[in-house]
Design an enzyme around this catalytic site. Structure first.
Site, PDB file in Angstrom:
ATOM      1  N   LEU A 138     -22.337  -7.595 -11.521  1.00  0.00           N
ATOM      2  CA  LEU A 138     -21.899  -6.467 -12.352  1.00  0.00           C
ATOM      3  C   LEU A 138     -23.029  -5.460 -12.549  1.00  0.00           C
ATOM      4  O   LEU A 138     -24.205  -5.782 -12.347  1.00  0.00           O
ATOM      5  CB  LEU A 138     -21.409  -7.022 -13.697  1.00  0.00           C
ATOM      6  CG  LEU A 138     -20.138  -7.885 -13.574  1.00  0.00           C
ATOM      7  CD1 LEU A 138     -19.941  -8.773 -14.793  1.00  0.00           C
ATOM      8  CD2 LEU A 138     -18.926  -6.997 -13.336  1.00  0.00           C
ATOM      9  N   PRO A 139     -22.686  -4.225 -12.990  1.00  0.00           N
ATOM     10  CA  PRO A 139     -23.693  -3.158 -12.984  1.00  0.00           C
ATOM     11  C   PRO A 139     -24.864  -3.345 -13.941  1.00  0.00           C
ATOM     12  O   PRO A 139     -25.996  -3.044 -13.586  1.00  0.00           O
ATOM     13  CB  PRO A 139     -22.890  -1.905 -13.379  1.00  0.00           C
ATOM     14  CG  PRO A 139     -21.470  -2.238 -13.125  1.00  0.00           C
ATOM     15  CD  PRO A 139     -21.341  -3.720 -13.279  1.00  0.00           C
ATOM     16  N   THR A 166     -28.564  -7.538 -11.748  1.00  0.00           N
ATOM     17  CA  THR A 166     -29.941  -7.326 -12.225  1.00  0.00           C
ATOM     18  C   THR A 166     -29.864  -6.828 -13.666  1.00  0.00           C
ATOM     19  O   THR A 166     -29.332  -5.741 -13.921  1.00  0.00           O
ATOM     20  CB  THR A 166     -30.670  -6.273 -11.368  1.00  0.00           C
ATOM     21  OG1 THR A 166     -30.621  -6.670 -10.002  1.00  0.00           O
ATOM     22  CG2 THR A 166     -32.127  -6.145 -11.806  1.00  0.00           C
ATOM     23  N   LYS A 180     -37.347 -10.147 -10.091  1.00  0.00           N
ATOM     24  CA  LYS A 180     -36.548  -9.090  -9.446  1.00  0.00           C
ATOM     25  C   LYS A 180     -36.972  -7.701  -9.951  1.00  0.00           C
ATOM     26  O   LYS A 180     -37.083  -6.740  -9.175  1.00  0.00           O
ATOM     27  CB  LYS A 180     -35.074  -9.347  -9.748  1.00  0.00           C
ATOM     28  CG  LYS A 180     -34.120  -8.226  -9.438  1.00  0.00           C
ATOM     29  CD  LYS A 180     -33.959  -7.970  -7.962  1.00  0.00           C
ATOM     30  CE  LYS A 180     -33.074  -6.755  -7.728  1.00  0.00           C
ATOM     31  NZ  LYS A 180     -33.080  -6.335  -6.344  1.00  0.00           N
TER      32      LYS A 180
HETATM   33  P1  NAD Z   1     -21.462  -1.219  -7.983  1.00  0.00           P
HETATM   34  O1  NAD Z   1     -21.401  -0.214  -9.082  1.00  0.00           O
HETATM   35  O2  NAD Z   1     -21.200  -0.796  -6.574  1.00  0.00           O
HETATM   36  O3  NAD Z   1     -20.444  -2.439  -8.302  1.00  0.00           O
HETATM   37  C1  NAD Z   1     -20.204  -2.950  -9.581  1.00  0.00           C
HETATM   38  C2  NAD Z   1     -18.756  -3.415  -9.623  1.00  0.00           C
HETATM   39  O4  NAD Z   1     -18.519  -3.992 -10.904  1.00  0.00           O
HETATM   40  C3  NAD Z   1     -17.763  -2.271  -9.438  1.00  0.00           C
HETATM   41  O5  NAD Z   1     -16.822  -2.607  -8.430  1.00  0.00           O
HETATM   42  C4  NAD Z   1     -17.092  -2.149 -10.805  1.00  0.00           C
HETATM   43  O6  NAD Z   1     -15.731  -1.738 -10.740  1.00  0.00           O
HETATM   44  C5  NAD Z   1     -17.221  -3.577 -11.318  1.00  0.00           C
HETATM   45  N1  NAD Z   1     -17.134  -3.689 -12.768  1.00  0.00           N
HETATM   46  C6  NAD Z   1     -17.721  -2.926 -13.712  1.00  0.00           C
HETATM   47  N2  NAD Z   1     -17.428  -3.383 -14.943  1.00  0.00           N
HETATM   48  C7  NAD Z   1     -16.648  -4.478 -14.765  1.00  0.00           C
HETATM   49  C8  NAD Z   1     -16.019  -5.395 -15.647  1.00  0.00           C
HETATM   50  N3  NAD Z   1     -16.151  -5.294 -16.976  1.00  0.00           N
HETATM   51  N4  NAD Z   1     -15.280  -6.405 -15.114  1.00  0.00           N
HETATM   52  C9  NAD Z   1     -15.141  -6.522 -13.770  1.00  0.00           C
HETATM   53  N5  NAD Z   1     -15.695  -5.677 -12.882  1.00  0.00           N
HETATM   54  C10 NAD Z   1     -16.444  -4.671 -13.374  1.00  0.00           C
HETATM   55  O7  NAD Z   1     -22.887  -1.918  -8.110  1.00  0.00           O
HETATM   56  P2  NAD Z   1     -23.656  -2.764  -6.985  1.00  0.00           P
HETATM   57  O8  NAD Z   1     -24.483  -1.832  -6.176  1.00  0.00           O
HETATM   58  O9  NAD Z   1     -22.710  -3.705  -6.344  1.00  0.00           O
HETATM   59  O10 NAD Z   1     -24.679  -3.568  -7.934  1.00  0.00           O
HETATM   60  C11 NAD Z   1     -24.253  -4.676  -8.725  1.00  0.00           C
HETATM   61  C12 NAD Z   1     -25.500  -5.321  -9.315  1.00  0.00           C
HETATM   62  O11 NAD Z   1     -26.366  -5.729  -8.244  1.00  0.00           O
HETATM   63  C13 NAD Z   1     -26.320  -4.381 -10.198  1.00  0.00           C
HETATM   64  O12 NAD Z   1     -26.812  -5.119 -11.293  1.00  0.00           O
HETATM   65  C14 NAD Z   1     -27.433  -3.911  -9.284  1.00  0.00           C
HETATM   66  O13 NAD Z   1     -28.590  -3.554 -10.017  1.00  0.00           O
HETATM   67  C15 NAD Z   1     -27.642  -5.151  -8.421  1.00  0.00           C
HETATM   68  N6  NAD Z   1     -28.178  -4.905  -7.079  1.00  0.00           N
HETATM   69  C16 NAD Z   1     -27.684  -3.902  -6.284  1.00  0.00           C
HETATM   70  C17 NAD Z   1     -28.235  -3.735  -5.001  1.00  0.00           C
HETATM   71  C18 NAD Z   1     -27.730  -2.651  -4.063  1.00  0.00           C
HETATM   72  O14 NAD Z   1     -28.403  -2.398  -3.039  1.00  0.00           O
HETATM   73  N7  NAD Z   1     -26.610  -2.008  -4.344  1.00  0.00           N
HETATM   74  C19 NAD Z   1     -29.246  -4.571  -4.550  1.00  0.00           C
HETATM   75  C20 NAD Z   1     -29.691  -5.602  -5.360  1.00  0.00           C
HETATM   76  C21 NAD Z   1     -29.154  -5.751  -6.627  1.00  0.00           C
END
Ligand code: NAD
Length: 301
Positions: A65-66, A96, A171
């Protein structure tokens, strides 16, 4: 084969869940975004109407999740998934978030006699797609051993960083460095191009010289140098600027609390803030779009 509840199917969660399906695990999934649910449903996952449904009758629950407030409300809120566990699954939070948030979730899990780990990932969307993520895990060694086969269906490296919250701490330190490397790479490429160098040749030089780093090799910010990275797709997909700002904020909070000095992290955060404010698309673009702060209209090469 395990039955896995997967909550959060964004840029990272969707390819991670897809790899679990490929490894023959059964998935129950939930996301607020119906398009993501439709996509993973077509690949064979069972779509749930709520986070609680996705965490019932499963062996493991994975959240991706975000941010910390969403993760804490998903686990600990009024309809939190920890209170509703009917099969005592192991909970793996791959988001994260602040180490303190992970510790609060672990304390609540402990009160319910449930096992939880923080397991943030490194490797970006390319690593998520290719199943080569690095999982940085905080929690009990016994729990880390039990979930190892599931993590290895999505990644190639699992590192036990220490107790609850340690995965997040490691991280956050890594992402501070990643932000510095991305801004530094964009800066060097812009300098070379402004003075007549080809960005492709300069990238080649850096890849074979002492400036070599992950960004120039696998996440190049100049469009067209690498085929399958966000910069070559108008900076779409990837790791959003606003998520990097969240992580740099976590690093600065951590530095403040521990009286550590992080001047390069603070500078990188300011650069990403300036970039994010420049136009309304920037906060949702991939972090490699910081290239445009240094060179406004980088052309495909
Ligand atoms: P993203 O915004 O693409 O995806 C997050 C998902 O969570 C979305 O599909 C959203 O609809 C869903 N969501 C939000 N609130 C919700 C809820 N209450 N219930 C269910 N679903 C919900 O983000 P991401 O890029 O996939 O990143 C997710 C996590 O991973 C973050 O914490 C980010 O810091 C970490 N991260 C991302 C990357 C990257 O390269 N994108 C790399 C490492 C870590």
């Amino acid at each position: 084969m395990s039955v896995i509840g997967f909550i959060g199917l964004g840029n990272m969660g969707l390819p991670m869940a897809t790899n679990l399906l490929k490894a023959n695990h059964a998935l129950k999934v939930f996301d607020l975004n119906p398009v993501a649910l439709e996509t993973i449903g077509k690949l064979g996952a069972t779509v749930s109407a709520h986070a609680i449904d996705a965490s019932q009758d499963v062996d493991v629950v994975i959240t991706m999740l975000p941010n910390g407030s969403i993760v804490e409300s998903t686990y600990l809120g009024e309809h939190g998934i920890l209170q509703q566990a009917n099969r005592e699954p192991i909970y793996i939070d791959c988001s994260t978030i602040a180490p303190e948030s992970s510790k609060r979730i672990a304390e609540a899990a402990n009160r319910h006699d449930l096992e939880v780990v923080d397991a943030p990932v490194s490797g970006g969307i390319m690593g998520a797609r290719e199943g080569t993520l690095c999982f940085i895990v905080g929690g009990e060694a016994g729990t880390v051993g039990k979930i190892n086969p599931i993590l290895r269906a999505m990644g190639k490296t699992v590192i036990h960083a220490g107790g609850h919250g340690s995965g997040q701490l490691a991280k956050i330190c890594n992402n501070l460095l990643a932000a510095v490397l991305m801004t530094g790479t964009a800066e060097a490429l812009a300098l070379g191009v402004r003075n007549g160098l080809s960005p492709r040749i300069l990238s080649d030089v850096i890849r074979n010289s002492s400036g070599r780093n992950f960004m120039v090799e696998r996440w190049n910010p100049w469009p067209g140098i690498l085929p399958d990275v966000p910069s070559s797709h108008d900076y779409n997909g990837g790791f959003q600027v606003n998520l990097m700002l969240k992580d740099l904020g976590l690093a600065l909070d951590c530095a403040q609390a521990s009286q550590a000095s992080v001047p390069l992290g603070a500078l990188a955060r300011n650069l990403f803030t300036l970039h994010g404010e420049a136009d309304e698309d920037n906060p949702l673009s991939d972090i490699s779009s910081i290239q445009k702060l240094y060179y406004p209209n980088p052309q495909q090469n």
